[in-house]
Design a protein around this motif. Structure first.
Motif, mmCIF file in Angstrom:
data_model
loop_
_atom_site.group_PDB
_atom_site.id
_atom_site.type_symbol
_atom_site.label_atom_id
_atom_site.label_comp_id
_atom_site.label_asym_id
_atom_site.label_seq_id
_atom_site.Cartn_x
_atom_site.Cartn_y
_atom_site.Cartn_z
ATOM 1 N N UNK A 176 4.221 10.272 -2.023
ATOM 2 C CA UNK A 176 4.110 9.025 -1.282
ATOM 3 C C UNK A 176 4.941 9.189 -0.018
ATOM 4 N N UNK A 177 4.252 9.160 1.122
ATOM 5 C CA UNK A 177 4.945 9.286 2.401
ATOM 6 C C UNK A 177 5.654 8.005 2.781
ATOM 7 N N UNK A 178 5.055 6.882 2.407
ATOM 8 C CA UNK A 178 5.677 5.590 2.674
ATOM 9 C C UNK A 178 4.956 4.505 1.890
ATOM 10 N N UNK A 179 5.705 3.452 1.607
ATOM 11 C CA UNK A 179 5.118 2.228 1.085
ATOM 12 C C UNK A 179 5.059 1.259 2.249
ATOM 13 N N UNK A 180 3.944 0.618 2.407
ATOM 14 C CA UNK A 180 3.816 -0.422 3.424
ATOM 15 C C UNK A 180 3.864 -1.752 2.705
ATOM 16 N N UNK A 181 4.774 -2.589 3.124
ATOM 17 C CA UNK A 181 4.978 -3.842 2.405
ATOM 18 C C UNK A 181 4.691 -5.071 3.262
ATOM 19 N N UNK A 182 4.001 -4.895 4.371
ATOM 20 C CA UNK A 182 3.615 -6.046 5.182
ATOM 21 C C UNK A 182 2.433 -5.662 6.047
ATOM 22 N N UNK A 236 0.871 -1.176 0.000
ATOM 23 C CA UNK A 236 0.000 0.000 0.000
ATOM 24 C C UNK A 236 0.900 1.216 0.000
ATOM 25 N N UNK A 237 0.351 2.337 -0.349
ATOM 26 C CA UNK A 237 1.103 3.589 -0.337
ATOM 27 C C UNK A 237 0.291 4.620 0.435
ATOM 28 N N UNK A 238 0.956 5.325 1.324
ATOM 29 C CA UNK A 238 0.313 6.412 2.060
ATOM 30 C C UNK A 238 0.651 7.710 1.339
ATOM 31 N N UNK A 239 -0.374 8.384 0.863
ATOM 32 C CA UNK A 239 -0.191 9.621 0.115
ATOM 33 C C UNK A 239 -0.402 10.829 1.009
ATOM 34 N N UNK A 240 0.434 11.827 0.824
ATOM 35 C CA UNK A 240 0.336 13.094 1.548
ATOM 36 C C UNK A 240 0.182 14.187 0.506
ATOM 37 N N UNK A 241 -0.826 15.036 0.694
ATOM 38 C CA UNK A 241 -1.003 16.135 -0.246
ATOM 39 C C UNK A 241 0.024 17.205 0.065
ATOM 40 N N UNK A 242 0.669 17.714 -0.961
ATOM 41 C CA UNK A 242 1.725 18.716 -0.794
ATOM 42 C C UNK A 242 1.168 20.125 -0.623
ATOM 43 N N UNK A 243 -0.146 20.252 -0.537
ATOM 44 C CA UNK A 243 -0.782 21.555 -0.339
ATOM 45 C C UNK A 243 -0.257 22.179 0.956
ATOM 46 N N UNK A 244 0.278 23.398 0.885
ATOM 47 C CA UNK A 244 0.820 24.026 2.088
ATOM 48 C C UNK A 244 -0.260 24.618 3.007
ATOM 49 N N UNK A 245 -1.530 24.389 2.729
ATOM 50 C CA UNK A 245 -2.615 24.951 3.540
ATOM 51 C C UNK A 245 -2.650 24.380 4.945
ATOM 52 N N UNK A 246 -3.577 24.883 5.724
ATOM 53 C CA UNK A 246 -3.717 24.443 7.109
ATOM 54 C C UNK A 246 -4.384 23.070 7.165
ATOM 55 N N UNK A 247 -3.979 22.234 8.136
ATOM 56 C CA UNK A 247 -4.614 20.926 8.282
ATOM 57 C C UNK A 247 -6.131 21.080 8.470
ATOM 58 N N UNK A 248 -6.871 20.187 7.844
ATOM 59 C CA UNK A 248 -8.312 20.195 7.973
ATOM 60 C C UNK A 248 -9.021 21.111 6.996
ATOM 61 N N UNK A 249 -8.269 21.824 6.153
ATOM 62 C CA UNK A 249 -8.892 22.702 5.159
ATOM 63 C C UNK A 249 -8.827 22.015 3.802
#
Length: 168
Positions: free
Chosen positions: A69-75, A47-60
């Motif tokens: 891709x913040x990380x690949x999970x392989x197990x 699986x891949x955890x995606x992070x949006x590169x939008x510099x806005x405030x969290x929750x907006x």
């Protein structure tokens, strides 16, 4: 658990159609080639955890559509429900029996689903015998039967899981 808060979306969520298209059609072929396995199927447990590169405030709402891709999970994909069985300093005697039944059923269902998908891949492959890792996946049925025999799962729960194994 880990303390993280997760939001899960189905693979066909419309708000991520462009991301999924770009990732599966452009990025993954490049990644698989760089790993030296360009003609292999994507491993089931990635699986891949995606992070949006939008510099806005969290929750907006996001204002740009740039994903990292913040990380690949392989197990253990989808099996985080089993974390109560993880021994730590404050829970040195944690065990399988500490997993809430509902979470255990979900984790078992996902494990069975991955096992069935692996069997399907093996059935269509040119390989004559499964690898040791694939052979372990084949034991899902025996694990459910064992859980039923030990009373961890009721007969109805176990039979329901067994039937779900083949609904894929």
């Amino acid at each position: 658990g880990t303390g993280s808060i997760y939001t899960f979306y189905p693979p066909d969520a419309p708000e991520f159609a462009k991301l999924m298209g770009d990732f599966t059609q452009k990025d993954l072929p490049t990644l698989m080639a760089n790993l030296g396995v360009p003609n292999e199927p994507l491993p089931l447990w990635w699986t891949a955890d995606f992070i949006n590169a939008d510099p806005g405030k969290p929750g907006t709402p996001c204002t740009i559509d740039k994903w990292i891709v913040g990380e690949f999970n392989c197990s253990c994909v989808g099996i985080s429900k089993c974390l109560p069985a993880y021994c730590k300093a404050d829970t040195p005697n944690a065990s399988f029996f500490d997993i809430p039944v509902r979470d255990l059923m979900e984790a078992t269902y996902l494990g069975n689903l991955m096992g069935q998908k692996a069997l399907d891949i093996l059935a269509t492959s040119k390989t004559k015998a499964p690898s040791p890792a694939a052979a372990k996946l084949i034991t899902r049925v025996e694990a459910i039967k064992g859980a039923m025999a030990m009373g961890v799962l009721s007969k109805d729960e176990g039979n329901g899981m067994l039937s779900k194994l083949f609904e894929v």
